[in-house]
Design a protein around this motif. Structure first.
Motif, PDB file in Angstrom:
ATOM      1  N   ALA A 210      -4.584 -11.515  -4.663  1.00 48.69           N
ATOM      2  CA  ALA A 210      -3.344 -11.632  -3.898  1.00 48.69           C
ATOM      3  C   ALA A 210      -2.457 -10.404  -4.034  1.00 48.69           C
ATOM      4  O   ALA A 210      -1.761 -10.010  -3.095  1.00 48.69           O
ATOM      5  CB  ALA A 210      -2.578 -12.884  -4.336  1.00 48.69           C
ATOM      6  N   SER A 214      -1.752  -8.198  -0.672  1.00 52.54           N
ATOM      7  CA  SER A 214      -0.409  -8.111  -0.092  1.00 52.54           C
ATOM      8  C   SER A 214      -0.041  -6.668   0.233  1.00 52.54           C
ATOM      9  O   SER A 214       0.528  -6.391   1.296  1.00 52.54           O
ATOM     10  CB  SER A 214       0.627  -8.719  -1.049  1.00 52.54           C
ATOM     11  OG  SER A 214       0.682  -8.006  -2.268  1.00 52.54           O
ATOM     12  N   GLU A 217      -2.646  -5.284   3.128  1.00 46.50           N
ATOM     13  CA  GLU A 217      -2.363  -5.764   4.479  1.00 46.50           C
ATOM     14  C   GLU A 217      -1.157  -5.045   5.078  1.00 46.50           C
ATOM     15  O   GLU A 217      -1.161  -4.694   6.270  1.00 46.50           O
ATOM     16  CB  GLU A 217      -2.130  -7.274   4.460  1.00 46.50           C
ATOM     17  CG  GLU A 217      -3.413  -8.066   4.243  1.00 46.50           C
ATOM     18  CD  GLU A 217      -3.191  -9.563   4.136  1.00 46.50           C
ATOM     19  OE1 GLU A 217      -4.184 -10.309   4.257  1.00 46.50           O
ATOM     20  OE2 GLU A 217      -2.022  -9.981   3.935  1.00 46.50           O
ATOM     21  N   LYS A 218      -0.136  -4.823   4.272  1.00 44.90           N
ATOM     22  CA  LYS A 218       1.042  -4.104   4.773  1.00 44.90           C
ATOM     23  C   LYS A 218       0.685  -2.663   5.126  1.00 44.90           C
ATOM     24  O   LYS A 218       1.099  -2.151   6.175  1.00 44.90           O
ATOM     25  CB  LYS A 218       2.159  -4.136   3.732  1.00 44.90           C
ATOM     26  CG  LYS A 218       3.457  -3.506   4.223  1.00 44.90           C
ATOM     27  CD  LYS A 218       3.972  -4.215   5.477  1.00 44.90           C
ATOM     28  CE  LYS A 218       5.251  -3.579   6.004  1.00 44.90           C
ATOM     29  NZ  LYS A 218       5.696  -4.236   7.265  1.00 44.90           N
ATOM     30  N   SER A 250      -2.373  -0.974  -3.426  1.00 48.30           N
ATOM     31  CA  SER A 250      -3.437  -1.934  -3.158  1.00 48.30           C
ATOM     32  C   SER A 250      -4.665  -1.671  -4.027  1.00 48.30           C
ATOM     33  O   SER A 250      -5.249  -2.590  -4.589  1.00 48.30           O
ATOM     34  CB  SER A 250      -3.834  -1.891  -1.682  1.00 48.30           C
ATOM     35  OG  SER A 250      -4.908  -2.774  -1.426  1.00 48.30           O
TER      36      SER A 250
END
Length: 358
Positions: A210, A214, A217-218, A250
């Motif tokens: 996660a 998060s 994805e951004k 990430s």
């Protein structure tokens, strides 16, 4: 289960014109007029406006570094030797001003000033014993994620591999989108694609969680805005700088994958720069990242990017074998991409066939 306890950059300043605050940021770190700040600066900026804005005081030194080639372990050793010879005390700070190569070089020099031996001794994971001296990163390109990562990627005598440690991340980062205004179109694209590929590899990896998802994805959304939509140049600079930061975050808690593993071999043998190296490899990885490669092709078409061909056409068997050896050594990258049994898929003949397409 034991969870990773990774460090993050403790201080970051963002905004157009924020580079002008660098002197203010460094002032509390200065012990005396005899303790210098060392600026490692991309040689492309010599006699340019950015160099005139560097807050040089007292015995500070600007060292201009060519980025025609990827940073090498021997280059780090030479800089450390120079600084130890010229200054009786450790510098107050090391400041890297440039793209990913300069940022990685600055991180490595800051580490090697307080650790014995040669830089090649620390290529790997968690080999650094002593904290680095205070070091600051000022990116002038957006995409590498070097400003936020816990690695300093270097080419050594035997391999291209980062100094991955808790002491590698910068203590301070200055994110000034205005410093990227004059980046050439191809360089802008190749470095931006490094970020895009980070996201694709992280989001499709077995290490995904996660935390990394998060950020990934951004970063991916921002890359799509910058490279597929029509937005004004100022907004594009801001968004790509943030994409680079999020893309680097990430992979901090996951890992990169197939493209990076293969491009390390390409870079080690031929000196191909990291951004374009990833692009050269990624175009042939539809088997592993079909949606990502399709997006990559759209981005190339939109920006009229044509990748060079025949890079590996005339390589000797020895060169090809060295590339393969370097790539195969990237175990964490392969495990992230394909799982613990990655060697069932990735063989020497498989890698050779990919290299020969490039």
């Amino acid at each position: 289960m034991k969870f990773k306890n990774f460090p993050m950059v403790p201080r970051v300043i963002f905004g157009a014109g924020s580079f002008k605050q660098l002197g203010e940021i460094l002032l509390p770190k200065r012990k005396s007029s005899d303790t210098p700040v060392i600026y490692l600066v991309d040689a492309i900026f010599e006699n340019q406006e950015i160099s005139k804005q560097i807050p040089v005081l007292f015995s500070d030194q600007i060292i201009y570094v060519s980025t025609d080639e990827e940073p090498k372990t021997e280059q780090v050793d030479a800089l450390v030797s120079l600084l130890k010879t010229n200054y009786p005390e450790l510098p107050a700070a090391i400041v890297g001003i440039g793209g990913g190569s300069i940022l990685d070089l600055a991180k490595a020099v800051a580490i090697m000033l307080t650790n014995k031996g040669k830089a090649e001794d620390y290529q790997g994971w968690d080999l650094v014993k002593n904290p680095a001296i205070y070091h600051v990163g000022v990116p002038t390109l957006s995409g590498t994620g070097a400003e936020v990562s816990r690695t300093a990627v270097l080419s050594g005598p035997e391999k291209k591999l980062g100094i991955n440690s808790d002491y590698t991340p910068f203590d301070q980062v200055v994110l000034d989108p205005d410093l990227t205004i004059n980046v050439e179109k191809d360089q802008w694209f190749y470095t931006g694609m490094d970020c895009f590929i980070h996201c694709i590899e992280s989001l499709n990896g077995t290490y995904l969680n996660a935390f990394s998802q998060s950020y990934g994805e951004k970063a991916l959304d921002l890359c799509k805005e910058v490279f597929l939509e029509d937005i004004d140049s100022s907004s594009a600079r801001d968004k790509l700088m943030m994409a680079s930061w999020h893309g680097g975050m990430s992979i901090a808690y996951s890992q990169v994958g197939v493209a990076h593993a293969i491009s390390y071999g390409l870079s080690h043998v031929l000196g191909i720069k990291h951004g374009i190296g990833n692009c050269l490899v990624f175009q042939y990885l539809e088997e592993f990242y079909p949606e990502g490669v399709a997006l990559f092709s759209k981005m190339m078409d939109k920006h009229n990017i044509i990748l060079p061909k025949g890079i590996c056409k005339n390589l000797s068997e020895n060169q090809l074998n060295t590339m393969i050896k370097v790539a195969m050594a990237m175990t964490p990258l392969w495990e992230n991409a394909l799982g613990a049994n990655w060697q069932d898929t990735i063989t020497e003949s498989k890698l050779k066939s990919i290299y020969k397409k490039i």
